[in-house]
Write a protein that holds these residues in place. Structure first.
Motif, PDB file in Angstrom:
ATOM      1  N   ARG A   1       0.700  -1.093   0.002  1.00 55.09           N
ATOM      2  CA  ARG A   1       0.018  -0.075  -0.110  1.00 55.09           C
ATOM      3  C   ARG A   1       0.791   1.357  -0.092  1.00 55.09           C
ATOM      4  N   ARG A   2       2.000   1.090   0.895  1.00 57.41           N
ATOM      5  CA  ARG A   2       2.796   2.449   0.875  1.00 57.41           C
ATOM      6  C   ARG A   2       3.505   2.685  -0.408  1.00 57.41           C
ATOM      7  N   GLU A   3       3.746   1.473  -1.024  1.00 55.43           N
ATOM      8  CA  GLU A   3       4.691   1.877  -2.539  1.00 55.43           C
ATOM      9  C   GLU A   3       3.466   2.172  -3.176  1.00 55.43           C
ATOM     10  N   LEU A   4       2.411   1.744  -3.160  1.00 52.57           N
ATOM     11  CA  LEU A   4       1.258   2.457  -4.247  1.00 52.57           C
ATOM     12  C   LEU A   4       1.244   4.057  -4.103  1.00 52.57           C
ATOM     13  N   VAL A   5       1.127   4.327  -2.652  1.00 51.22           N
ATOM     14  CA  VAL A   5       1.071   5.709  -2.484  1.00 51.22           C
ATOM     15  C   VAL A   5       1.999   6.428  -3.114  1.00 51.22           C
ATOM     16  N   LYS A   6       3.312   5.941  -2.759  1.00 47.78           N
ATOM     17  CA  LYS A   6       4.343   6.479  -3.525  1.00 47.78           C
ATOM     18  C   LYS A   6       4.237   6.614  -5.126  1.00 47.78           C
TER      19      LYS A   6
ATOM     20  N   MET B   1       1.741   6.745  -6.941  1.00 46.36           N
ATOM     21  CA  MET B   1       0.419   7.670  -7.127  1.00 46.36           C
ATOM     22  C   MET B   1       0.969   9.063  -6.976  1.00 46.36           C
ATOM     23  N   VAL B   2       1.820   9.378  -5.910  1.00 45.70           N
ATOM     24  CA  VAL B   2       2.705  10.697  -5.897  1.00 45.70           C
ATOM     25  C   VAL B   2       3.468  11.006  -6.954  1.00 45.70           C
TER      26      VAL B   2
ATOM     27  N   SER C   1       1.432  12.089  -9.638  1.00 47.77           N
ATOM     28  CA  SER C   1       1.026  13.514  -9.465  1.00 47.77           C
ATOM     29  C   SER C   1       1.850  14.291  -9.934  1.00 47.77           C
ATOM     30  N   GLY C   2       3.350  14.073  -9.692  1.00 43.16           N
ATOM     31  CA  GLY C   2       4.364  14.858 -10.127  1.00 43.16           C
ATOM     32  C   GLY C   2       4.522  14.912 -11.621  1.00 43.16           C
TER      33      GLY C   2
ATOM     34  N   PHE D   1       1.980  14.667 -13.822  1.00 44.95           N
ATOM     35  CA  PHE D   1       0.755  15.768 -14.067  1.00 44.95           C
ATOM     36  C   PHE D   1       1.359  17.182 -14.026  1.00 44.95           C
ATOM     37  N   VAL D   2       2.259  17.623 -12.788  1.00 47.10           N
ATOM     38  CA  VAL D   2       2.617  18.986 -12.918  1.00 47.10           C
ATOM     39  C   VAL D   2       3.688  19.051 -13.777  1.00 47.10           C
TER      40      VAL D   2
ATOM     41  N   GLY E   1       3.625  17.916 -16.838  1.00 49.91           N
ATOM     42  CA  GLY E   1       2.704  18.224 -18.046  1.00 49.91           C
ATOM     43  C   GLY E   1       2.161  19.867 -18.020  1.00 49.91           C
ATOM     44  N   GLN E   2       1.502  20.066 -17.153  1.00 52.39           N
ATOM     45  CA  GLN E   2       1.270  21.515 -16.611  1.00 52.39           C
ATOM     46  C   GLN E   2       2.320  22.225 -16.945  1.00 52.39           C
TER      47      GLN E   2
END
Lengths: 74, 188
Positions: free
Chosen positions: B46-51, B53-54, B57-58, B60-61, B63-64
């Motif tokens: 679970r912790r690795e999945l959170v990592k 997903m973060v 998220s980076g 996507f930034v 891309g912006q």
């Protein structure tokens, strides 16, 4: 000497599950934001690009902060 | 608040002893990342999945930021020089011709709407980039892919799925030749 966590495993599991749900929702929000920004940009509206980039950066900061908190739990 | 001790832990919370007998926190990183204990393994995955997903998220930034940099550089780019795209005699009234302006751009469409009047737009529909074709009798441009229609005089969408106008190419007539002088992006 090793440092012991404040939480037992089942508590940490609850925290990480909640955190995972939150991070996924924020990432989906960022995906929508990027899609909307690209759509607006290709339509000739580039005024939205800067606010969208700042909002996305704020979302990333939130996610990174949560991940940092998660590592500090251990 | 109850203080947690080894005796007060439920069986599911008790750490499984490692092969070398040392405490879990003293194990090498590879063993902590691939625990023997199934409960701890669930937590680590679970912790690795959170990592992950973060990291997403980076991305996507990134891309912006790429979009932002692109808009800054495109905004400061100099306008392309005027380019001859057709002679007046080349097209009859109602006739059309595709061209690229500037060279290498997506195709544009020049339409002669009168003896001395021309209009030119991007040939790509603003819905899903299918090529539009002139429907001169109806004074419109037609996208046959999804039955989209644009006004020939303004490039504004009038029917079908498109919501944005076609980018317009500004034209000048000089001595019997039609020149493209710039591109105006429509309002969203």
């Amino acid at each position: 000497m090793s440092r012991r966590s404040r939480f037992v495993r089942s508590q940490r599991m609850t925290i990480v599950n909640g955190m995972l749900a939150f991070v996924v929702i924020v990432a989906v929000l960022q995906l929508w934001l990027l899609t909307a920004s690209v759509n607006a940009y290709l339509g000739g509206d580039d005024t939205i690009v800067l606010p969208a980039a700042l909002a996305s950066l704020a979302c990333f900061g939130l996610n990174a902060g949560l991940l940092r908190y998660l590592y500090r739990l251990e | 608040m109850t203080r947690l001790t080894a005796d007060s832990l439920a069986d599911s919370e008790r750490p499984v002893a490692s092969p070398d007998g040392r405490a879990a926190d003293d194990q090498p990183k590879w063993r902590r990342d691939f625990p023997i204990d199934s409960g701890q393994d669930d937590y680590v995955s679970r912790r690795e999945l959170v990592k992950f997903m973060v990291l997403t998220s980076g991305a996507f930034v990134a891309g912006q930021v790429w979009l932002l940099v692109k808009s800054v550089f495109e905004g400061s780019a100099a306008a392309p020089p005027a380019m001859a795209i057709a002679s007046v005699d080349e097209l009859p009234v109602g006739g059309a011709k595709t061209f690229e302006f500037p060279a290498g751009s997506p195709p544009r469409l020049l339409v002669r709407t009168g003896p001395a009047s021309f209009v030119a737009y991007d040939q790509q529909c603003t819905h899903l980039l299918c090529p539009v074709v002139p429907a001169f009798e109806q004074n419109r441009l037609h996208c046959p892919c999804h039955n989209g229609w644009f006004d020939l005089a303004t490039g504004q969408p009038v029917a079908g799925p498109p919501r944005r106008p076609l980018p317009r190419v500004t034209l000048e007539l000089r001595g019997g030749t039609v020149y493209a002088t710039g591109v105006e992006l429509g309002e969203s």
